[in-house]
Every structure is written in C-alpha cells, then in structure tokens.
Design an enzyme around this catalytic site. Structure first.
Site, PDB file in Angstrom:
ATOM      1  N   SER A 101       1.639 -21.815 -36.895  1.00 27.43           N
ATOM      2  CA  SER A 101       2.730 -22.021 -37.826  1.00 27.43           C
ATOM      3  C   SER A 101       3.841 -20.999 -37.571  1.00 27.43           C
ATOM      4  O   SER A 101       4.398 -20.947 -36.475  1.00 27.43           O
ATOM      5  CB  SER A 101       2.176 -21.955 -39.259  1.00 27.43           C
ATOM      6  OG  SER A 101       3.128 -22.342 -40.205  1.00 27.43           O
ATOM      7  N   HIS A 126       3.384 -26.821 -36.391  1.00 26.64           N
ATOM      8  CA  HIS A 126       3.405 -27.932 -37.347  1.00 26.64           C
ATOM      9  C   HIS A 126       4.662 -27.822 -38.200  1.00 26.64           C
ATOM     10  O   HIS A 126       5.375 -26.823 -38.160  1.00 26.64           O
ATOM     11  CB  HIS A 126       2.134 -27.983 -38.203  1.00 26.64           C
ATOM     12  CG  HIS A 126       1.958 -26.836 -39.142  1.00 26.64           C
ATOM     13  ND1 HIS A 126       0.885 -26.730 -39.982  1.00 26.64           N
ATOM     14  CD2 HIS A 126       2.712 -25.729 -39.388  1.00 26.64           C
ATOM     15  CE1 HIS A 126       0.976 -25.626 -40.697  1.00 26.64           C
ATOM     16  NE2 HIS A 126       2.083 -25.006 -40.355  1.00 26.64           N
TER      17      HIS A 126
END
Length: 197
Positions: A101, A126
C-alpha cells in the site's frame, strides 16, 4: 515480552566518551531512516524532520529509507513523498520484508536507479480505501475525495514505473502482490539486492 528500542554505543566525532544511544539515532547519523510500521502522522513527521535535517547537513549525500511497512494513511504517505521530491539529496529506498500500500508507494518514490528490495521481499499495490458515516452528502464528498486521491496515486505510480495508466488502474483495483523480481520487472524498483550494497 517486548525488548524495547535497543541501545548501541556511540562516540561523537572528536568526543572523549562513549554514550549509549537508540539504534535509530545511531542509524540517522549514518543517513539511514527505518520505516518499520504503519504510516501515520506521527511517523511521517519524524521521517520528514530527519530527511529535512539530513538534507540541510549535506544535500549532495544519499539518504537511505528502509521500508518494512503494511501501508497506512494516504495523507501521511503523501507528505513523506512530497518531502522526498523536495529535498536535494537522493533518497535510496530499500524494501526489507513488506512494502504494501503506502509502503510500496514510498518504495517506488525513491530516486530512479536507487530503488531496491531484498530477494524475499513482498511488494503490494492497491487502491486507497476509506470509510465514512453520516449524511448522504458527507458520504458523497468522501467518495469524491477518495476517487480524486486514487487518480492522483495511479498517476504517480504510472510516472514512477513507466507502466501505462490503464494497467496501473487495473492492477490497483484489488490487492496486487509481487515478489522482488516481479516488482523490478514492473518498474517499482530498479534492482533486487543479492549481495550487500
């Protein structure tokens, strides 16, 4: 039982006595910063302060950012990212363990040619997530902001990886895990460290 922050001996240059200082303080003196937790405002402020200080001390010398982080707050990560782009020093990024992330975002934000990972590292990208409650208009405002941030992050990932924006958007739709080798082929990093740098 937690062991706390280890202390190591250190003698100031020209100093007569050895002091025991935290291992992180010792690493800072070698221009090494360690991000080993979730990215939040507290750690972002600490990292930014150290980067600004080290850059002011010697702007031509590399700063090393070691990353083992599951990600965290987008705004905190963007503050670190903006600082990395602002300072004169090159920022060498090295993934040790996991860069997921916002951790992978910062990994890819290092100076091109100086972004690395250890061989068994995992990297994950993501889309940003968020949650809000309240009136429908508040939820709508939050949703628009998340979409704006998602587009901004996708654009930066595309610039840092040389991947087409459409591919980044597709890959970031869900958790997209990569090995160090796959992350290098993707363009998130420039090399996999097989031996000591």
């Amino acid at each position: 039982m937690p062991i706390g922050v280890p202390k190591v001996p250190y003698r100031m240059p020209g100093g007569q006595f050895t002091d025991w200082i935290s291992i992180y303080d010792r690493l800072y003196r070698e221009r090494i910063i360690f991000l080993g937790r979730d990215v939040d405002d507290e750690i972002a402020n600490q990292i930014i302060a150290v980067m600004l200080y080290l850059d002011s001390e010697d702007p031509g010398k590399d700063i090393y950012l070691y990353i083992n982080s599951p990600g965290g707050m987008v705004t905190s990560g963007l503050a670190i990212y903006d600082t990395m782009q602002h300072i004169k020093s090159d920022v060498v990024t090295i993934c040790v363990g996991l860069a997921a992330s916002m951790g992978s975002f910062l990994l890819a934000a290092g100076t091109k040619g100086k972004r690395m990972a250890l061989p068994h590292s995992r990297i994950m990208i993501h889309q940003p997530s968020g949650g809000t409650r309240g009136q429908a208009t508040d939820i709508e405002i939050e949703a628009r902001e998340i979409l704006r941030i998602r587009h901004q992050l996708n654009q930066i990932y595309a610039n840092n990886t040389s991947q087409p924006l459409a591919k980044i958007e597709k890959d970031m739709d869900r958790d997209f895990f990569m090995s160090a080798q796959e992350a290098m082929e993707y363009g998130l990093i420039d090399r996999v460290i097989e031996e000591r740098v």
